[in-house]
Enzyme design. Structure first.
Site, PDB file in Angstrom:
ATOM      1  N   TYR A  87     -54.748 -75.994 -16.510  1.00 13.34           N
ATOM      2  CA  TYR A  87     -54.789 -77.194 -17.344  1.00 13.34           C
ATOM      3  C   TYR A  87     -53.428 -77.871 -17.345  1.00 13.34           C
ATOM      4  O   TYR A  87     -53.329 -79.101 -17.363  1.00 13.34           O
ATOM      5  CB  TYR A  87     -55.195 -76.826 -18.775  1.00 13.34           C
ATOM      6  CG  TYR A  87     -55.300 -78.017 -19.711  1.00 13.34           C
ATOM      7  CD1 TYR A  87     -56.496 -78.704 -19.862  1.00 13.34           C
ATOM      8  CD2 TYR A  87     -54.191 -78.458 -20.436  1.00 13.34           C
ATOM      9  CE1 TYR A  87     -56.590 -79.801 -20.709  1.00 13.34           C
ATOM     10  CE2 TYR A  87     -54.271 -79.546 -21.287  1.00 13.34           C
ATOM     11  CZ  TYR A  87     -55.483 -80.218 -21.416  1.00 13.34           C
ATOM     12  OH  TYR A  87     -55.561 -81.305 -22.253  1.00 13.34           O
ATOM     13  N   HIS A 179     -53.714 -69.084 -11.842  1.00  8.27           N
ATOM     14  CA  HIS A 179     -52.935 -68.402 -12.880  1.00  8.27           C
ATOM     15  C   HIS A 179     -52.049 -67.332 -12.238  1.00  8.27           C
ATOM     16  O   HIS A 179     -52.519 -66.216 -11.962  1.00  8.27           O
ATOM     17  CB  HIS A 179     -53.861 -67.751 -13.914  1.00  8.27           C
ATOM     18  CG  HIS A 179     -54.547 -68.718 -14.806  1.00  8.27           C
ATOM     19  ND1 HIS A 179     -54.000 -69.167 -15.988  1.00  8.27           N
ATOM     20  CD2 HIS A 179     -55.741 -69.360 -14.679  1.00  8.27           C
ATOM     21  CE1 HIS A 179     -54.826 -70.025 -16.564  1.00  8.27           C
ATOM     22  NE2 HIS A 179     -55.890 -70.167 -15.794  1.00  8.27           N
ATOM     23  N   GLU A 181     -49.835 -65.597 -13.652  1.00  7.59           N
ATOM     24  CA  GLU A 181     -49.439 -64.572 -14.621  1.00  7.59           C
ATOM     25  C   GLU A 181     -50.372 -63.372 -14.658  1.00  7.59           C
ATOM     26  O   GLU A 181     -50.003 -62.314 -15.179  1.00  7.59           O
ATOM     27  CB  GLU A 181     -49.336 -65.159 -16.031  1.00  7.59           C
ATOM     28  CG  GLU A 181     -50.635 -65.707 -16.609  1.00  7.59           C
ATOM     29  CD  GLU A 181     -50.889 -67.160 -16.236  1.00  7.59           C
ATOM     30  OE1 GLU A 181     -51.724 -67.792 -16.901  1.00  7.59           O
ATOM     31  OE2 GLU A 181     -50.250 -67.653 -15.283  1.00  7.59           O
ATOM     32  N   SER A 232     -44.320 -45.341 -40.184  1.00  8.63           N
ATOM     33  CA  SER A 232     -45.564 -44.659 -39.848  1.00  8.63           C
ATOM     34  C   SER A 232     -45.341 -43.548 -38.825  1.00  8.63           C
ATOM     35  O   SER A 232     -46.175 -42.658 -38.683  1.00  8.63           O
ATOM     36  CB  SER A 232     -46.569 -45.657 -39.269  1.00  8.63           C
ATOM     37  OG  SER A 232     -46.141 -46.106 -37.985  1.00  8.63           O
ATOM     38  N   GLY A 233     -44.229 -43.618 -38.106  1.00  2.58           N
ATOM     39  CA  GLY A 233     -43.999 -42.675 -37.013  1.00  2.58           C
ATOM     40  C   GLY A 233     -44.443 -43.231 -35.677  1.00  2.58           C
ATOM     41  O   GLY A 233     -44.214 -42.617 -34.636  1.00  2.58           O
ATOM     42  N   GLY A 234     -45.077 -44.422 -35.686  1.00  4.30           N
ATOM     43  CA  GLY A 234     -45.422 -45.086 -34.442  1.00  4.30           C
ATOM     44  C   GLY A 234     -44.188 -45.715 -33.807  1.00  4.30           C
ATOM     45  O   GLY A 234     -43.104 -45.753 -34.394  1.00  4.30           O
ATOM     46  N   VAL A 235     -44.359 -46.242 -32.607  1.00  4.81           N
ATOM     47  CA  VAL A 235     -43.226 -46.775 -31.854  1.00  4.81           C
ATOM     48  C   VAL A 235     -42.564 -47.931 -32.592  1.00  4.81           C
ATOM     49  O   VAL A 235     -41.331 -47.972 -32.739  1.00  4.81           O
ATOM     50  CB  VAL A 235     -43.684 -47.244 -30.457  1.00  4.81           C
ATOM     51  CG1 VAL A 235     -42.522 -47.879 -29.701  1.00  4.81           C
ATOM     52  CG2 VAL A 235     -44.249 -46.075 -29.659  1.00  4.81           C
ATOM     53  N   SER A 237     -42.529 -49.076 -35.867  1.00  2.88           N
ATOM     54  CA  SER A 237     -41.792 -48.807 -37.108  1.00  2.88           C
ATOM     55  C   SER A 237     -40.614 -47.868 -36.852  1.00  2.88           C
ATOM     56  O   SER A 237     -39.571 -47.978 -37.502  1.00  2.88           O
ATOM     57  CB  SER A 237     -42.720 -48.237 -38.184  1.00  2.88           C
ATOM     58  OG  SER A 237     -43.201 -46.958 -37.831  1.00  2.88           O
ATOM     59  N   SER A 238     -40.764 -46.952 -35.886  1.00  2.00           N
ATOM     60  CA  SER A 238     -39.670 -46.034 -35.586  1.00  2.00           C
ATOM     61  C   SER A 238     -38.473 -46.770 -34.999  1.00  2.00           C
ATOM     62  O   SER A 238     -37.326 -46.553 -35.410  1.00  2.00           O
ATOM     63  CB  SER A 238     -40.137 -44.944 -34.609  1.00  2.00           C
ATOM     64  OG  SER A 238     -41.145 -44.145 -35.171  1.00  2.00           O
TER      65      SER A 238
END
Length: 522
Positions: A87, A179, A181, A232-235, A237-238
């Site tokens: 587009y 595209h 990408e 939380s211990g997730g990537v 938030s850590s």
């Protein structure tokens, strides 16, 4: 608009579902870029943003429709390189004096092959080199350019797009109908690399530089105030917690809400790492009974999510109140969250399922936000984590949903079912690690099904739960396919689960893609 010392590339979004992929490809090239909806890109915005280059994204509209989206004409008077995609190509041609026609048998959707024109340009350096004399690309267009604008020449054609690649090198305007990408244009990265080189980008967007800038911004924003962070211990938030701690030290207190829906040993790992290894002020909110009592017997997935979200906010507020004088709340908001919060059209989107996060906290608590990752994609967050020295075991962790095992327990939730699920999931993940598959899989998990099945063990009848294994591969989480485990792996894993986990006597493997399914079961 983010304040940054880096040269910036502006992506004008016309509503393509893959616009985020443009930004990710550019970030992989160490180029700082931002996505902004076309209606927000005014003349004043352009002057303030001062982009070194502009990309016009794809989109679902037709430039032949009266009132269809347009960028400001100033885009073409900035004196910087401009690349129009799909587009974006059509709107560039229309605005600069070319013509676009609707459909009429020239639509292309899916893989296509582009052959080069008689002349070459630097944008296509490294293209058409494999001996076939053509390049595979991904097309998704109904309309097509029927006449290129004055000053442009054709540098590539496809069966449905006679102007698949057009350019005015003198003005550094480039336009492609496909595209570059997406994964299905294998050499798309090279095209972007050529474009940013033409624009003069030096590739200075690195996580080392970002770390220094982010620490400086956090200190400037927070001053001597106190900050609380939901960990939380997730990537996400850590990494956010370690980055903020590096910036302000003891001014940060983390609150880890243990809702009883975590994987085996997870709470102990998080507390040990952040309290002992990083010496952070950490409140371990052990609230398993509160959550599990209220979830007991609940089977509707949306009700589960709402209960967990409400209790999480209540518990976080209660324990955050122990941190006297906190003025800021830290969140691990990522750039895709920021992009998706700005609706392209302003219209409503369909809710597939509600998402559990701490989005309701700032309003309730009257705190200002610190979001040091809001400019980053997930892969950049992992890179920043490595820059900060986080253990690879945390950086490379598979995604884990906020509601935890609650949504991997279809039907009623009970403590017994959660215990069975924890033990079975631990065996499954151990098998994946043992076979060296952990880093090949985007997200694996196990769901305990709300049915019991008849089995035979030790020559006796059993009547126990069935479980479903799930493992998916994906580039961005928007679409996903199941991981093709060998039958040997599945057989070995099923045998281990049934032998080692009392309460399960049947194991299945979910081979549903997304769409039509979702990654999680609920």
């Amino acid at each position: 608009m983010t304040e940054t010392s880096h040269d910036r590339l502006l992506i004008v979004d016309f509503g393509s579902q893959v616009t985020q992929l443009i930004a990710r490809r550019l970030r992989e090239l160490n180029v700082y870029c931002e996505i902004h909806p076309y209606q927000n890109v005014t003349d004043g915005f352009l002057r303030d943003f001062a982009p070194r280059a502009v990309i016009l994204s794809g989109g679902p509209d037709s430039v032949t429709r009266e009132g269809s989206p347009r960028p400001p004409a100033l885009v073409f008077d900035l004196g910087v390189p401009v690349l129009g995609i799909c587009y974006g190509q059509q709107v560039m041609m229309q605005m600069l004096g070319g013509k676009v026609e609707a459909g009429q048998g020239t639509a292309e959707f899916g893989r296509a092959w582009v052959t080069p024109g008689a002349e070459r340009i630097d944008l296509l350096s490294g293209w058409f080199m494999d001996g076939s004399g053509r390049e595979q690309v991904w097309m998704s267009h109904g309309d097509h350019v029927s006449e290129i604008a004055p000053g442009f020449q054709v540098y590539g054609t496809s069966p449905g797009a006679p102007f698949a690649i057009a350019a005015d090198p003198g003005r550094r305007f480039y336009a492609v109908q496909f595209h570059p990408e997406v994964h299905h244009t294998p050499n798309g990265r090279t095209l972007y690399q050529n474009f940013v080189r033409e624009a003069g980008f030096t590739g200075d967007w690195t996580m080392g530089a970002y770390r220094e800038e982010a620490i400086r911004r956090i200190r400037d924003q927070v001053g001597d105030a106190r900050v609380i962070c939901g960990l939380s211990g997730g990537v996400d938030s850590s990494v956010a917690a370690v980055l903020i701690h590096e910036a302000i030290g003891e001014q940060l207190t983390c609150v880890f809400v243990d809702h009883g829906l975590l994987r085996q040993g997870e709470a102990e790992e998080v507390v040990t790492m952040f309290r002992d290894h990083y010496n952070m002020a950490l409140i371990h909110a052990s609230e398993q009974d509160l959550f599990l009592d209220e979830l007991d017997g609940v089977s509707d997935p949306e009700t589960k999510r709402k209960i967990i979200g409400r209790l999480f906010i209540d518990v976080f507020q209660k324990h955050a109140g122990e941190v006297g004088g906190a003025e800021f709340l830290a969140q691990g908001t990522l750039y895709p969250d920021v992009i998706e919060s700005v609706s392209f059209s302003g219209g409503p989107s369909v809710t597939i399922k509600s998402h559990h996060n701490v989005g309701g906290l700032p309003e309730k608590m009257g705190l200002k936000l610190v979001e040091p990752l809001r400019e980053l994609f997930k892969d950049e967050v992992r890179s920043l984590g490595r820059e900060l020295g986080l253990p690879e075991a945390f950086i490379g962790r598979h995604p884990f949903p906020g509601p935890g095992l609650a949504i991997r327990c279809p039907g009623e939730i009970t403590r017994d079912k959660l215990d069975i699920l924890r033990r079975a999931d631990a065996v499954y993940i151990d098998q994946i690690r043992k076979h060296g598959l952990y880093d090949e899989i985007w997200q694996p998990f196990e769901a305990i099904l709300p049915v019991r099945t008849v089995g035979v063990m030790d020559d006796g009848r059993t009547y126990e739960f069935a479980c479903a294994l799930r493992a998916v591969t994906t580039v961005d989480g928007m679409t996903a396919d199941y991981y093709p485990f060998s039958h040997e792996f599945l057989g070995e894993t099923a045998t281990r689960i049934i032998n080692e986990v009392k309460g399960i006597n049947r194991v299945t493997y979910d081979i549903t893609s997304k769409p039509p399914g979702t990654i999680e079961w609920e």
